[in-house]
Structures are given as structure tokens and as C-alpha cells.
Scaffold this active site. Structure first.
Site, PDB file in Angstrom:
ATOM      1  N   SER A 175     -10.172  -0.502   6.718  1.00 40.26           N
ATOM      2  CA  SER A 175      -9.522  -0.293   5.418  1.00 40.26           C
ATOM      3  C   SER A 175      -8.808  -1.509   4.841  1.00 40.26           C
ATOM      4  O   SER A 175      -8.398  -1.475   3.675  1.00 40.26           O
ATOM      5  CB  SER A 175      -8.528   0.865   5.510  1.00 40.26           C
ATOM      6  OG  SER A 175      -9.197   2.092   5.414  1.00 40.26           O
ATOM      7  N   LYS A 184       0.846  -1.206   0.000  1.00 38.93           N
ATOM      8  CA  LYS A 184       0.000   0.000   0.000  1.00 38.93           C
ATOM      9  C   LYS A 184       0.877   1.249   0.000  1.00 38.93           C
ATOM     10  O   LYS A 184       1.927   1.278   0.651  1.00 38.93           O
ATOM     11  CB  LYS A 184      -0.910  -0.020   1.233  1.00 38.93           C
ATOM     12  CG  LYS A 184      -1.984   1.068   1.256  1.00 38.93           C
ATOM     13  CD  LYS A 184      -2.897   0.898   2.463  1.00 38.93           C
ATOM     14  CE  LYS A 184      -4.001   1.951   2.486  1.00 38.93           C
ATOM     15  NZ  LYS A 184      -4.920   1.768   3.642  1.00 38.93           N
ATOM     16  N   SER A 227      -9.870   1.796   2.518  1.00 39.21           N
ATOM     17  CA  SER A 227      -8.945   2.523   1.680  1.00 39.21           C
ATOM     18  C   SER A 227      -7.899   1.655   0.978  1.00 39.21           C
ATOM     19  O   SER A 227      -7.327   2.063  -0.022  1.00 39.21           O
ATOM     20  CB  SER A 227      -8.222   3.572   2.508  1.00 39.21           C
ATOM     21  OG  SER A 227      -7.392   2.973   3.483  1.00 39.21           O
TER      22      SER A 227
END
Lengths: 475, 97
Positions: free
Chosen positions: A177, A78, A153
Site C-alpha cells: 500500500s 494518511k 491504499s
């Protein structure tokens, strides 16, 4: 090689048996990215050259008989986790060309095993959002239906794993997330116990809530990834010491699962609720006792979260001011350097949370909002503590529905926040939680995956893996 | 949310420049968010001793030098938008009248 179905466990066996090389495994994933990522947009940057070099090094480790669980395994990271020398932007304009000055502890740990880093994945800006639509670099699409969001996210990480463009990925989970995009993309996502995994080198969002965790194709793979990244880190003051009770919890499985029925019924779509009940019925058949559990305060989780999270956001985002790193917009006075840099650099949701957080912390309102939220958070923690006296885990849907359409909720902040209703509670309590694929529902002729969420006591990740494996096997 | 929220003042406090158009949208959105989170007022829970029973504790390191001076100076300064020698260069902060 079918990268869609291949698990880390199977690749480990094949690599060690020399059926293919780590380089071939990495090439297969780079091919999948080249074929699919134009449409899906899971990656913000692909590191093909360094990935090949890392794979070659992994092959040497394997040849020397020094293979570890993740040696030669291609992973996605990420875009809020630092790798020294690499651009890391949190999908924000304010860090568009920022290069990390050091590597996150989780990256050092993966590198020591000889893992391969394929690239950095798309996300909502600074991890604020539930769809990746808040990325400054375009929305990631759900591999199961390109008209829909992957969740967020950590949407890029989830989509990359679901589309066979990575064997596993790291995400971060502040209010769901990791778990919510895992649910929407049909993969496994784990938020570890608060403090289990070092956050050194993870960009802070809500510091009392954030945790790094894995996304994977199976519960077993998620377990392998967690084992590789967890551990005490003296450079993270929220890291749990090795002898902490919250690390060494050794719980015998009683095979009892608690369900807070009243809470589950709040705002969940009918067929998602039916699928949740079906999974519970199957677990019952497999020998589990399903018990109604009173958790009177969990219903406050979402409003409590949307006080505490913006409050912490407003303080954490203060560091992005155009002075020490990142974007800096020239201006006549230092005051204008701050304001112009932040105007040019931050997107709408980040600004919204900074302003909301500034309000709930402001003199005259902090008692009614921030301090009250902190007190109710304590009640939620108590609800969990009491529940775990009698049950191994609490079951909840991961999200109230399957993946929604791109644009469906992006103009309505409260509708987007409602996505997090079942996931934020584990962050508030600091307990570990997992989302495991549990079937699909139909929307406009497409089959969309739905996750089943389990929450266990602090340090009881093994409980989640045990029950999670049963959920996988009884489908 | 009974009172009107002064978004412009919040923006100033948080060093954000907000356009007139964005301000209009935020003047609706932020009160909406606040009236949603206000349901926590119905919950029990005293704000008087927030630490009691929370299991939170302070974490300190030993006094002393954590690392030799200057070890990370180059890496950190390389990230700065403007520098002068081993210092980050900024606009004048305090002005002489």
C-alpha cells in the site's frame, strides 16, 4: 517556488540559508492544493490554519538555530494515522466524525522536529484495496492521467507528493500500500522492516503485516523521513528493541542483486517487464552482478497473503461495533446495534474480507487455510533468508502494470488482488522494500510511471537506499 | 472449492447484516477467492509446529500499574456514543426471563 520538483533536501538547504521561510514554503504547498486538489482529490481534509501556525513555529526554531532535518517541511498524513483532536476516518463511514484521543508515535516524532502537517490523505477504506476506489469519500485521481487511479491504499499520499501538494507523506503498507501507489504516481515509497517504525496510533488492518513508511520525491528524502520516524516504542509490542539484530544489521554491499526469474514472468505486462530488464542491465553496467535466484515458494505469496490478511482483518475489524467510538446506529437490542452499525459503516471490500477471514479461521477450515498459509509463509521467509546469504537485495517489479483506469478492476476482487502479486511477499517475510521510479510506459498517449522494487534483509534499509540511489542516477 | 460456502452463517458470526442482493454477489465472490487461495495446498510446509524457526516471541510488560488510574478516562469516554457518568452506556445485555 516549484513545488513539483523541490526535494526535502533542497528545501532544508534553502530554509537554513533563509532564502525563503517555512511559512512561504507551506503557503506554496497550500496554493498547489488549492489549484490542483479539486481534480485530484488527494486530501480528505486540509489543515491550512494549523499548518501556517506550525510553519511559523518552525521559522522560530530555524531563527534560533535549532533546525532539524524536517523543521518546516510540509507533509501529508494518511487518514489511518492518529493526530490527537483531529478527525481520522480511515476513509470509512464508520469513523466519519471520529476524533483521535491521542497521537501516533510517528506524529509525536515529526512534531518534535517542527514538521508541518498539511492534511489527511485519501485511501482505500481501512487500507483494503489497491486503487483508493474503496474510499467512502470518492476516488483519488492519478496526477499523470486523471482517468486513472493513483494506486492504493496510500493513493492520496502518493498523489499529493507526485503533484507537488506535499514534500513527503506517511502511508501504511500491509501488502504493498505504499510501494504500489508510489510506482503508479512516480515517487519513491518505502516499507520498512516489520517492527522498525512504531505502529502506536496506526489503525490496525493486518497486524502481522502492517508498517508505517514514507513516500517522497527522492531516495534521499525517503531516508530522511525514515530516520525521523523509526525507533523502539515500548507502547508497541511488535516494535523492535534498539539492540535487536533486525535493527543493527550491518551489511557490507557486495553489489549483487538476485532476480527470481520464474516468478517475475508471472502476469507482468510486456513493456513493464522490458523496463524492469532495462533497469537491471543499467545496474549491471554500473558494476552490479545480476544473479538468478531460486525462490521456490514466493509464487505462493499472493494466495498466502489473501488468507492471512483477511483472517487478521476479521479480528481487527471486530472493534468497530458502535459501542466505544465511531458510528453507532440506535437499535432495540445490543446485537442489532452491532449489526446495524457495521452494515451502515463498512464498505463492500471491508465486508468481503471480514467474511473471507471468518471462513478461513472457522473450525473445520482453519487447518486447510489459515494454518497452512502460516506454514507456507514460513517457507517464504526461508526463501528470503537463503537468498540473502548470496545477494544484497532481490529485485522485482513493484506492480504488474502501470496505473489502471478508474473502474477497470473495481468490480472484480481477484483482478484487484492481482495488483499486489509482487508486493505482498515483503510483508509476509517482514523484510524492508522500496519502490523507485524507473521510467515510463505509454498507455493511450500518456506517459505513465513504473516503479522498480528492491527487497533487502531485515534491518538492511541502508542497502535499499544505496541501490535505490543508483537506480535514480542511471536513468 | 467443493463445498458451498454458507455466507449467511459467516455474516451472522461476524455480526454483519447483509442484504439479499449483496448475499447473491458474495456467494459467488467468496468461493472464487477461496479457490484462488487454495493453491497453497500444493506447497510443502507442515501445519504442526507453526512457531518453529519463525523467530516469534512473546512480549510482556512488567506487572504493576502502567499509569495512574483514571488518567485517560475523560479522553476515552468523550469518544463513546453514549455514556452515563464514567461508564459507557449500552443496551441491556442479559435479560431476566
Amino acid at each position: 517556488m516549484d513545488t513539483m520538483q523541490l526535494t526535502i533536501a533542497e528545501a532544508r538547504r534553502a530554509l537554513d540559508a533563509k532564502e525563503y521561510s517555512a511559512l512561504e514554503l507551506t503557503e506554496a504547498h497550500l496554493d498547489a492544493i488549492a489549484k490542483k486538489d479539486g481534480e485530484i482529490h488527494a486530501y480528505l481534509e486540509v489543515w491550512a490554519d494549523s499548518a501556517r501556525a506550525e510553519a511559523k513555529k518552525a521559522d522560530e526554531m530555524i531563527a534560533r538555530g535549532e533546525a532539524m532535518p524536517l523543521t518546516g517541511i510540509p507533509l501529508a498524513i494518511k487518514d489511518n494515522i492518529l493526530i490527537e483532536g483531529r478527525i481520522v476516518s480511515s476513509a470509512s463511514k464508520i469513523l466519519e466524525s471520529y476524533r483521535a484521543s491521542y497521537s501516533a508515535t510517528v506524529i509525536d516524532k515529526l512534531r518534535a522536529q517542527g514538521a508541518v502537517f498539511l492534511g489527511r490523505t485519501n485511501m482505500d477504506e481501512f487500507a483494503m484495496g489497491s486503487s483508493t476506489e474503496n474510499s467512502a469519500y470518492g476516488t483519488t485521481k492519478n496526477p499523470h492521467d486523471l482517468a486513472r487511479v493513483p494506486g492504493g491504499s496510500s493513493g492520496g499520499s502518493a498523489a499529493a507528493v507526485a503533484a507537488g501538494m506535499a514534500m513527503g507523506a506517511l502511508g501504511s503498507d500491509t501488502g504493498g500500500s505504499i510501494r504500489q501507489p508510489a510506482s503508479h504516481c512516480g515517487v519513491v515509497g518505502l516499507k520498512p522492516t516489520y517492527g522498525a517504525v512504531s505502529r502506536l496510533g496506526l489503525m490496525s488492518m493486518g497486524s502481522s503485516l502492517d508498517q508505517i513508511g514514507p513516500l517522497a520525491k527522492s531516495v534521499e528524502d525517503a531516508r530522511t523521513l525514515l530516520a525521523s520516524i523509526s525507533g523502539y516504542d515500548e507502547n508497541d509490542s511488535t516494535s523492535l528493541p534498539a539492540n535487536s539484530e533486525q535493527r543493527t544489521a550491518n551489511r557490507k554491499l557486495r553489489k549483487v542483486i538476485g532476480v527470481p526469474r520464474a516468478f517475475v514472468k508471472s502476469g507482468v505486462e510486456t513493456d513493464v517487464l522490458a523496463l524492469f530488464e532495462e533497469t537491471l542491465a543499467r545496474l549491471e553496467k554500473a558494476g552490479y552482478e545480476i544473479r538468478d535466484t531460486e525462490m521456490p515458494n514466493v509464487a505462493y505469496s499472493l494466495p498466502v497473503y489473501y488468507v492471512i490478511c483477511p483472517a487478521e482483518v476479521s479480528t481487527n475489524m471486530a472493534r468497530y461495533d458502535g459501542i466505544r467510538y465511531g458510528l453507532s446506529v440506535p437499535a432495540d437490542t445490543i446485537q442489532h446495534v452491532y449489526t446495524k452499525t457495521r452494515r451502515a459503516g463498512f464498505g463492500a471490500e471491508v465486508r468481503r474480507r471480514i467474511l473471507t477471514g471468518t471462513f478461513v479461521l472457522s473450525s473445520g477450515y482453519a487447518d486447510a487455510y489459515y494454518r497452512k498459509a502460516r506454514a507456507v509463509r514460513q517457507l517464504i521467509r526461508e526463501d528470503f533468508r537463503r537468498a540473502f546469504d548470496a545477494v544484497d537485495a532481490i529485485a522485482l517489479p513493484t506492480a504488474p502494470g502501470p496505473a489502471f483506469k478508474v473502474g477497470e478492476k473495481s468490480q472484480d476482487p481477484l483482478a484487484m488482488y492481482a495488483e499486489d502479486i509482487f508486493s505482498v511477499t515483503a510483508n509476509l517475510s517482514g523484510t524492508p522494500a522500496i519502490s523507485v521510479p524507473s521510467g515510463t510506459v505509454e498507455r493511450e498517449g500518456k506517459s505513465l510511471p513504473v516503479g522498480f522494487q528492491l527487497i533487502a534483509a531485515h534491518g538492511a534499509e541502508e542497502t535499499l537506499f544505496a541501490i535505490g540511489s543508483d537506480v535514480e542516477n542511471i536513468k | 472449492m467443493g463445498d458451498k460456502v454458507d455466507v449467511a452463517a459467516l455474516a451472522k458470526l461476524s455480526r454483519l447484516e447483509v442484504s439479499a442482493e449483496e448475499l447473491r454477489a458474495l456467494e459467488k465472490e467468496i468461493p472464487d477467492i477461496l479457490s484462488f487461495v487454495e493453491t497453497i495446498k500444493e506447497a510443502h510446509g507442515s501445519t504442526s509446529s507453526p512457531r518453529a524457526g519463525s523467530g516469534l516471541q512473546n512480549v510482556m510488560r512488567e506487572d504493576g500499574e502502567p499509569h495512574e488510574s483514571g488518567k485517560y478516562t475523560k479522553e476515552l469516554l468523550d469518544a463513546a456514543p453514549a455514556r452515563e457518568g464514567d461508564r459507557i452506556l449500552v443496551k441491556q445485555v442479559i435479560k431476566r426471563k
